[in-house]
Design a protein around this motif. Structure first.
Motif, short mmCIF file in Angstrom:
data_model
loop_
_atom_site.label_atom_id
_atom_site.label_comp_id
_atom_site.label_asym_id
_atom_site.label_seq_id
_atom_site.Cartn_x
_atom_site.Cartn_y
_atom_site.Cartn_z
N PRO A 103 0.82 -1.22 0.00
CA PRO A 103 0.00 0.00 0.00
C PRO A 103 0.85 1.27 0.00
N LEU A 104 2.02 1.22 0.63
CA LEU A 104 2.90 2.38 0.68
C LEU A 104 3.34 2.80 -0.73
N SER A 105 3.74 1.83 -1.55
CA SER A 105 4.15 2.14 -2.93
C SER A 105 3.00 2.70 -3.74
N GLN A 106 1.83 2.11 -3.56
CA GLN A 106 0.67 2.57 -4.29
C GLN A 106 0.29 3.99 -3.87
N LYS A 107 0.29 4.22 -2.57
CA LYS A 107 -0.04 5.54 -2.05
C LYS A 107 0.96 6.59 -2.55
N LYS A 108 2.23 6.23 -2.55
CA LYS A 108 3.27 7.16 -3.02
C LYS A 108 3.09 7.46 -4.51
N ALA A 109 2.72 6.44 -5.30
CA ALA A 109 2.49 6.65 -6.73
C ALA A 109 1.35 7.64 -6.95
N TYR A 117 -2.67 2.22 -10.67
CA TYR A 117 -1.51 1.40 -10.27
C TYR A 117 -1.85 -0.03 -10.62
N TRP A 118 -1.14 -0.58 -11.60
CA TRP A 118 -1.40 -1.95 -12.04
C TRP A 118 -0.38 -2.89 -11.41
N ILE A 119 -0.87 -3.99 -10.86
CA ILE A 119 -0.03 -5.01 -10.26
C ILE A 119 0.39 -6.00 -11.36
N LYS A 120 1.69 -6.23 -11.46
CA LYS A 120 2.22 -7.20 -12.41
C LYS A 120 2.30 -8.57 -11.73
N PRO A 121 2.21 -9.63 -12.46
CA PRO A 121 2.04 -9.71 -13.91
C PRO A 121 0.56 -9.60 -14.30
#
Length: 181
Positions: A103-109, A117-121
């Motif tokens: 969630p931190l990365s998504q929030k920062k984006a 924010y798309w989660i790979k793959p």
């Protein structure tokens, strides 16, 4: 200050196909994006380096409707890329993609300006590139980005061009020297 309900949502330009810029070091991801975009009649430019993507964005006459970028790129990561877009006043909806599910990365984006924010793959999900699926993040960008600009313009209109409030006094954050008269 005008009430936020008085702000009309900007007109959203619906199109049948989009110009997409895809940035990733993983050539399989770029190939998948290119194939999926072509399936839905979108034009796509792919870049495996951020420097070539920046060059494309700054080139005159080249306009993109959407940027899809891997978060963890060498040299310039997705967050820094978003800051560069802001510094250069490049107004293009931006989708961050990453294997990082935190969630931190998504929030920062999102804080830096990503509209999705798309989660790979996501190789089994070609439908991500259907118009109706792209419209949602693009509309969010279009509406919120322009809404913030409209609100900032209204605030600066209320202060006037001199940076003074309606009483003619300088605002507290004005760092110019003030002389007594």
């Amino acid at each position: 200050m005008a009430e936020s309900s008085s702000i009309e949502p900007p007109e959203f330009p619906l199109k049948s196909n989009y110009n997409v810029l895809a940035i990733d070091t993983d050539l399989k991801v770029l190939e998948f994006i290119e194939k999926s975009c072509n399936k839905y009649s979108h034009q796509v430019k792919i870049c495996s380096e951020t420097s070539s993507a920046i060059k494309l964005l700054l080139e005159e006459g080249v306009e993109f409707d959407l940027i899809i970028m891997e978060l963890h790129m060498p040299m310039i990561d997705g967050y820094e890329f978003l800051e560069m877009l802001d510094d250069e006043a490049i107004d293009v909806p931006f989708i961050m993609m990453s294997e990082d599910r935190t969630p931190l990365s998504q929030k920062k984006a999102f804080k830096h300006g990503a509209c999705d924010y798309w989660i790979k793959p996501f190789f089994k999900n070609e439908s991500l590139f259907e118009n109706k699926k792209l419209w949602s993040p693009m509309y969010r960008h279009h509406f919120y980005f322009r809404r913030n600009i409209l609100e900032e313009d209204e605030e600066s209109d209320e202060k006037g061009e001199t940076g003074n409030n309606s009483d003619g006094e300088a605002e507290a954050d004005d760092d110019t020297l003030h002389k007594k008269e």
